[in-house]
Motif scaffolding. Structure first.
Motif, PDB file in Angstrom:
ATOM      1  N   ILE A 109      -2.053   2.644   1.908  1.00  0.00           N
ATOM      2  CA  ILE A 109      -1.986   4.133   2.233  1.00  0.00           C
ATOM      3  C   ILE A 109      -2.264   4.353   3.575  1.00  0.00           C
ATOM      4  O   ILE A 109      -1.733   5.285   4.097  1.00  0.00           O
ATOM      5  N   ASP A 119       4.976  -5.330   0.387  1.00  0.00           N
ATOM      6  CA  ASP A 119       4.446  -3.779   0.704  1.00  0.00           C
ATOM      7  C   ASP A 119       5.117  -3.085   1.808  1.00  0.00           C
ATOM      8  O   ASP A 119       4.974  -2.014   1.823  1.00  0.00           O
ATOM      9  N   LYS A 134      -5.073  -1.345  -1.848  1.00  0.00           N
ATOM     10  CA  LYS A 134      -4.439   0.095  -1.877  1.00  0.00           C
ATOM     11  C   LYS A 134      -4.609   0.815  -0.837  1.00  0.00           C
ATOM     12  O   LYS A 134      -3.900   1.634   0.031  1.00  0.00           O
ATOM     13  N   LYS A 144       8.366  -1.492   0.528  1.00  0.00           N
ATOM     14  CA  LYS A 144       7.661  -0.301  -0.174  1.00  0.00           C
ATOM     15  C   LYS A 144       7.429   0.666   0.848  1.00  0.00           C
ATOM     16  O   LYS A 144       7.885   1.965   0.516  1.00  0.00           O
ATOM     17  N   SER A 145       6.599   0.505   1.701  1.00  0.00           N
ATOM     18  CA  SER A 145       6.094   1.378   2.726  1.00  0.00           C
ATOM     19  C   SER A 145       7.463   1.965   3.381  1.00  0.00           C
ATOM     20  O   SER A 145       7.653   3.377   3.642  1.00  0.00           O
ATOM     21  N   ILE A 193      -0.283   4.917  -6.532  1.00  0.00           N
ATOM     22  CA  ILE A 193      -0.510   3.521  -6.068  1.00  0.00           C
ATOM     23  C   ILE A 193      -1.703   2.797  -6.807  1.00  0.00           C
ATOM     24  O   ILE A 193      -2.784   3.565  -6.962  1.00  0.00           O
ATOM     25  N   MET A 240      -0.001   9.297  -2.823  1.00  0.00           N
ATOM     26  CA  MET A 240      -0.134   7.895  -2.867  1.00  0.00           C
ATOM     27  C   MET A 240      -1.399   7.562  -3.521  1.00  0.00           C
ATOM     28  O   MET A 240      -1.495   6.695  -4.257  1.00  0.00           O
TER      29      MET A 240
END
Lengths: 575, 76
Positions: free
Chosen positions: A361, A547, A357, A550-551, A413, A409
């Protein structure tokens, strides 16, 4: 089959000066590698004991052998493979350090204990009876001071006397430790030294932040100026040494054609321009080596220096409360700061964060809301002429976005943000040799990991340009650009190129004669929509493909939302 | 009367009497030399739910606010 070369393990808690001792014991040939199948990095080097070659392994610092985290898991495996253990103990904190020592004794391997930071222990008024400790543990003990080199020679001599400890460790390890400390150590009262006073001031809830601000401003100034100095130096080297070669090649390829487009790129006014030609052998190697590398070097140097002095844990403590609101903890300030210079080392720095996480972030915030030097220069170049108001609007928007996006986030998240629990070591003078080794190993990582992918990125963009994909994309995206952002259709090309090189995108926007509102929107969109290719590659390596996707989705949504919103608001207030 | 470490005044010493939470947090604190029975001195605390900085022996340790709330001390 057993490895004929003796494996000596250097083990100890974090922050006990292990790497300084490592530097003292090994020669110049040091290799950093990941322990197989992990991201845990360790260093190994060669040393000689009685004319016999041996391998010294700098085992990742750990507090115990309970395998509670990755570094400890690696340490446990390494103990099984090692022949001799050199246990580095912080003499100023026997109680905490002996936990690992006693667990190592239980393993029954030949061992030596180095009571490091002996000078600090004396300064603190601590009196440790070495002979008594030796007798208690049943292994040779020597007082050392990594910084001055005191005791290192004796340590080397003692390695061949290493033997398994004779202490029978009880079930309740802490009662053993209590007894040992009671018997061998005496503490006299001392008045606080200047170092201790300074230490308290830098984590003081009121004075601390002021000092931090000064340190950060000085660091940023150092990196900006010294990095620029190195950048110009390297630019000259390129002009004098590489330009003739590239020119000859360009002539050989007759200045045009597919291969020329890929390797050399487009000639700007009939000549090669390292910043704008976009060829693999021109812009492709110029950007990473002459533009990014100098700043990365300065950053790594400074970061390593602040780390070795002992300032970083304090800085992390000071900003922990703010970072917690964003789903991060104090230590994630380091990748953020790094990102202000260049997003590449910033994204690489997110590796130090513990949970998925946090890494997600931190790197997303970095990519969206932390402008690198090139981006800052670009915004100043575009808006500076129109006065400070525009700049203020842009940077305030980006900072505000950083807070909002972080809070969002943190909420959405999944995963945990651990609490910090860190040792605040006393301030120490850096030992130049281990500092140099640290910088060297970090630079090597950057060259090995980022460079090849930057080249690949340039190559792909060039191919896409040559076959007309970029023009095609421009036509598809122009409704968004004109409709949502209120920018002219010609700006699309600039936004696409900005993916590769932000400041070149400015060059393409400048002749479009944008209005004040358009300039602000274009600047904010250019900062937030995508980081450069190199950052993407590092993010891919650190986060993995899922990820990263997603980012990327977040980056695109934020760019659309903020660009559109800003356009709407500014239009509404009549800008 | 025991109280949360976050409620202890700066500059005051206390003895750790209990740690609320699982094995993980206990072990992490133990690794830093903070066990039940250990006498510590609170050096400072950052504003706005910032970390607590304690002195244990000659060493200084920063403990995140959320974790410090789970450490109970008795003033010495």
């Amino acid at each position: 089959m057993k490895d004929p070369v003796k494996k000596i393990l250097l083990m100890g808690n974090p922050n006990v000066g292990k790497s300084v001792i490592f530097s003292r014991l090994t020669g110049t040939h040091v290799v950093a590698s990941n322990y197989s199948g992990t991201t845990v990095e360790y260093a190994r080097g060669k040393m000689r004991i009685d004319d016999e070659a041996a391998q010294l392994i700098d085992v990742p610092g750990c507090y115990s052998l309970e395998a509670a985290n990755k570094a400890e898991e690696v340490a446990v495996k390494m103990v099984e493979e090692g022949d001799v253990i050199v246990n580095v103990v912080n003499a100023t904190n026997l109680e905490r350090n002996l936990n690992l020592t006693l667990q190592l004794i239980k393993k029954g391997k030949p061992m030596v204990v180095a009571l490091n930071m002996w000078d600090e222990a004396l300064e603190h008024g601590m009196d440790i009876d070495i002979k008594a400790l030796e007798k208690k543990l049943g292994v040779p003990v020597v007082a050392t001071c990594g910084l001055s080199g005191e005791g290192i020679k004796q340590l080397v001599d003692l390695i061949k006397d290493a033997r398994p400890g004779t202490l029978k460790v009880k079930e309740d390890i802490w009662s053993d430790i209590g007894e040992i400390v009671e018997d061998v150590q005496e503490v006299h009262h001392r008045h606080p030294t200047f170092r201790q006073t300074l230490s308290h001031a830098t984590v003081h809830p009121v004075i601390g932040p002021f000092i931090a601000l000064i340190v950060l401003l000085l660091s940023f100034a150092f990196v900006a100026y010294f990095g620029d100095f190195l950048h110009e130096l390297l630019e000259d080297v390129f002009e004098f040494l590489w330009l003739p070669v590239a020119n000859a090649l360009s002539g050989l390829l007759a200045g045009t054609g597919f291969l020329h487009d890929i390797l050399i790129g487009t000639l700007i006014e009939g000549a090669i321009d390292f910043e704008e030609s976009f060829g693999l052998l021109t812009t492709g190697i110029f950007i990473p080596i002459a533009v990014v590398l100098p700043f990365v070097f300065c950053f790594y140097f400074l970061l390593s220096l602040l780390e070795d002095i002992g300032y970083l844990p304090r800085l992390g403590t000071l900003v922990d409360n703010v970072m917690h609101r964003l789903g991060l903890h104090g230590f994630s300030v380091i990748p953020m700061l790094l990102g202000l210079g260049c997003n590449v080392p910033g994204a690489m720095g997110s590796r130090v964060l513990e949970t998925r996480k946090e890494r997600f972030i931190a790197s997303t915030l970095l990519a969206v809301c932390v402008p690198c030097m090139a981006q800052i220069a670009m915004v100043v170049g575009l808006l500076g002429r129109a006065g400070a108001t525009g700049l203020a609007v842009v940077f305030f928007t980006v900072f505000f976005l950083w807070l909002i996006l972080g809070i969002l986030m943190k909420t959405f998240i999944k995963g945990e943000t651990p609490e910090i629990l860190v040792d605040i070591p006393p301030y120490r003078f850096p030992y130049w040799k281990s500092l140099a080794k640290k910088v060297y190993m970090r630079m090597k990582g950057f060259m090995k990991e980022a460079l090849p992918f930057v080249l690949l990125g340039v190559f792909i963009v060039n191919v896409l340009y040559s076959v007309g994909v970029i023009d095609f994309l421009s036509r598809i995206f122009s409704p968004v650009i004109t409709g949502l952002f209120g920018l002219p259709g010609e700006a699309v090309g600039a936004l696409i190129v900005g993916f590769l090189r932000k400041d070149v995108a400015v060059g393409m926007l400048a002749p479009l004669e944008l209005s004040f509102r358009q300039l602000i929107v274009a600047s904010v969109v250019l900062v937030v929509y995508f980081p450069c290719v190199a950052t993407f590659v590092v993010m891919y390596k650190e986060l993995g493909i899922r990820d990263l996707l997603k980012s990327t989705l977040i980056m695109i949504s934020v760019a659309l939302f903020v660009g559109g919103g800003l356009n709407f608001i500014l239009r509404a207030v009549g800008v | 009367m025991s109280k949360e470490l976050t409620k202890l005044k700066a500059g005051v010493s206390g003895r750790i009497v209990s740690v609320e939470g699982g094995m993980g947090i206990r072990r992490n604190l133990e690794n830093m030399g903070l066990r039940v029975g250990t006498v510590i001195k609170k050096n400072s605390q950052q504003i706005a739910r910032g970390p607590v900085i304690v002195q244990v022996g000659k060493a200084e340790v920063a403990i995140g606010y959320g974790m410090a709330k789970r450490v109970f001390v008795e003033e010495e």
